[in-house]
Design a protein around this motif. Structure first.
Motif, PDB file in Angstrom:
ATOM      1  N   ARG A  19     -59.458  -3.919  -1.660  1.00 42.83           N
ATOM      2  CA  ARG A  19     -58.354  -3.450  -0.895  1.00 42.83           C
ATOM      3  C   ARG A  19     -57.468  -2.314  -1.820  1.00 42.83           C
ATOM      4  NH1 ARG A  19     -55.250  -8.465   0.406  1.00 42.83           N
ATOM      5  NH2 ARG A  19     -53.871  -7.105   1.362  1.00 42.83           N
ATOM      6  N   SER A  20     -57.570  -2.508  -3.033  1.00 46.62           N
ATOM      7  CA  SER A  20     -56.965  -1.276  -3.797  1.00 46.62           C
ATOM      8  C   SER A  20     -58.039   0.129  -4.106  1.00 46.62           C
ATOM      9  CB  SER A  20     -56.541  -1.851  -5.255  1.00 46.62           C
ATOM     10  OG  SER A  20     -56.145  -0.776  -6.197  1.00 46.62           O
ATOM     11  N   VAL A  21     -57.348   1.166  -3.871  1.00 42.23           N
ATOM     12  CA  VAL A  21     -57.956   2.549  -4.263  1.00 42.23           C
ATOM     13  C   VAL A  21     -57.189   3.213  -5.203  1.00 42.23           C
ATOM     14  CG1 VAL A  21     -58.801   4.670  -3.239  1.00 42.23           C
ATOM     15  CG2 VAL A  21     -59.441   2.371  -2.210  1.00 42.23           C
ATOM     16  N   SER A  22     -57.653   3.638  -6.081  1.00 40.29           N
ATOM     17  CA  SER A  22     -56.928   4.725  -7.112  1.00 40.29           C
ATOM     18  C   SER A  22     -57.587   6.112  -7.046  1.00 40.29           C
ATOM     19  CB  SER A  22     -56.767   3.903  -8.457  1.00 40.29           C
ATOM     20  OG  SER A  22     -56.208   2.808  -8.445  1.00 40.29           O
ATOM     21  N   TRP A  23     -56.687   7.088  -7.603  1.00 39.82           N
ATOM     22  CA  TRP A  23     -57.526   8.289  -7.572  1.00 39.82           C
ATOM     23  C   TRP A  23     -57.067   8.749  -8.953  1.00 39.82           C
ATOM     24  CZ3 TRP A  23     -60.363  11.078  -4.000  1.00 39.82           C
ATOM     25  CH2 TRP A  23     -60.609  10.627  -2.995  1.00 39.82           C
ATOM     26  N   TYR A  24     -57.937   9.613  -9.576  1.00 38.29           N
ATOM     27  CA  TYR A  24     -57.774  10.093 -11.123  1.00 38.29           C
ATOM     28  C   TYR A  24     -58.319  11.628 -11.106  1.00 38.29           C
ATOM     29  CZ  TYR A  24     -56.773   5.731 -13.033  1.00 38.29           C
ATOM     30  OH  TYR A  24     -56.026   4.408 -13.358  1.00 38.29           O
ATOM     31  N   GLN A  25     -57.848  12.410 -11.950  1.00 35.02           N
ATOM     32  CA  GLN A  25     -58.094  13.764 -12.093  1.00 35.02           C
ATOM     33  C   GLN A  25     -58.582  13.958 -13.492  1.00 35.02           C
ATOM     34  OE1 GLN A  25     -55.444  16.957 -13.492  1.00 35.02           O
ATOM     35  NE2 GLN A  25     -55.910  18.031 -11.517  1.00 35.02           N
ATOM     36  N   GLN A  26     -59.820  14.444 -13.561  1.00 34.74           N
ATOM     37  CA  GLN A  26     -60.648  14.674 -14.934  1.00 34.74           C
ATOM     38  C   GLN A  26     -60.946  16.096 -15.318  1.00 34.74           C
ATOM     39  OE1 GLN A  26     -64.590  12.718 -15.494  1.00 34.74           O
ATOM     40  NE2 GLN A  26     -64.133  12.382 -17.763  1.00 34.74           N
ATOM     41  N   THR A  27     -60.320  16.516 -16.253  1.00 32.00           N
ATOM     42  CA  THR A  27     -60.512  17.742 -16.813  1.00 32.00           C
ATOM     43  C   THR A  27     -60.817  17.772 -18.356  1.00 32.00           C
ATOM     44  OG1 THR A  27     -58.115  18.101 -17.123  1.00 32.00           O
ATOM     45  CG2 THR A  27     -58.770  18.760 -15.326  1.00 32.00           C
ATOM     46  N   PRO A  28     -61.585  18.868 -18.869  1.00 32.15           N
ATOM     47  CA  PRO A  28     -61.941  18.919 -20.183  1.00 32.15           C
ATOM     48  C   PRO A  28     -60.682  18.638 -21.148  1.00 32.15           C
ATOM     49  CG  PRO A  28     -63.357  20.384 -18.872  1.00 32.15           C
ATOM     50  CD  PRO A  28     -62.072  19.877 -18.009  1.00 32.15           C
TER      51      PRO A  28
END
Lengths: 115, 112
Positions: B30-39
């Motif tokens: 039920r939990s959704v997280s978002w992450y941004q990945q950059t060098p």
């Protein structure tokens, strides 16, 4: 906010040797410390985690240790194999109420296992 | 059990456009997280949703927004794209409240 430092950024070991990756965190309230492995073109995969009420945890060739006083935790991989080659990330998190976790990640360690 | 599914996997946009990314969590999560990945910045937390409510938010400008539907599927939107928004956007779902995140393979956004 939380800050996580991870060392080294790159690590090369011979197959069969051990690898150690170290992380430090800044917020003493952090209570959950997972480690993730990311292979090329894939998302990070949880490999082991430890909570602040435990000092050490082991799963086959992988172990994690936590020193709350010094605010550092480490990943140990024994008997390394070529398939262990990947980028490893440590993270720290505080449970911010109602079961919500916000992970702060280290910058990653690229591990190369040389056959 | 199927893993976390993110669509599209790759996309190219130009500055000023907007983009919507989609995430289907593992069944039962039920939990959704978002992450941004950059060098340069590594993995950075964007936001977390639980039962259609934003429960936590990272330090990103208001151009980044998200939502979660009643079936736990989630979308994130970035408006007025900038070159610096080029990144791998990762969605992760979690079972209950253990903190264990299961990541998808990501949506790679290139802004030209």
């Amino acid at each position: 906010g939380e800050n996580v430092e991870q060392h080294p950024s790159t690590l090369s070991v011979q197959e069969g040797d051990s690898a150690v990756i170290k992380c430090t965190y800044s917020d003493s309230a952090s209570n959950y410390f997972p480690w993730y492995k990311q292979e090329l073109g894939k998302g990070p995969q949880l490999i082991i985690d430890i909570r602040s009420n435990v000092g050490e945890k082991k799963d086959q060739r992988i172990a994690v240790t936590l020193n709350k006083t010094a605010k550092h935790f480490s990943l140990h991989i024994t008997e390394t194999q070529p398939e262990d080659s990947a980028v490893y990330f440590c993270a720290a998190s505080i449970e911010s109420g109602a079961g919500s976790y916000q992970l702060t990640f280290g910058k990653g360690t690229k591990l190369s296992v040389i056959p | 059990k199927a893993g976390v599914t993110q669509t599209p996997r790759y996309l190219i946009k130009t500055r000023g456009q907007q983009v919507t990314l989609s995430c289907s969590p593992i069944s039962g999560h039920r939990s959704v997280s978002w992450y941004q990945q950059t060098p340069g910045q590594g993995l950075q937390f964007l936001f977390e949703y639980f039962s259609e409510t934003q429960r936590n938010k990272g330090n990103f400008p208001g151009r980044f927004s998200g939502r979660q539907f009643s079936n736990s599927r989630s979308e994130m939107n970035v408006s007025t794209l900038e070159l610096g928004d080029s990144a791998l956007y990762l969605c992760a779902s979690a079972p209950s409240d253990t903190g264990e995140l299961f990541f998808g393979e990501g949506s790679r956004l290139t802004v030209l």
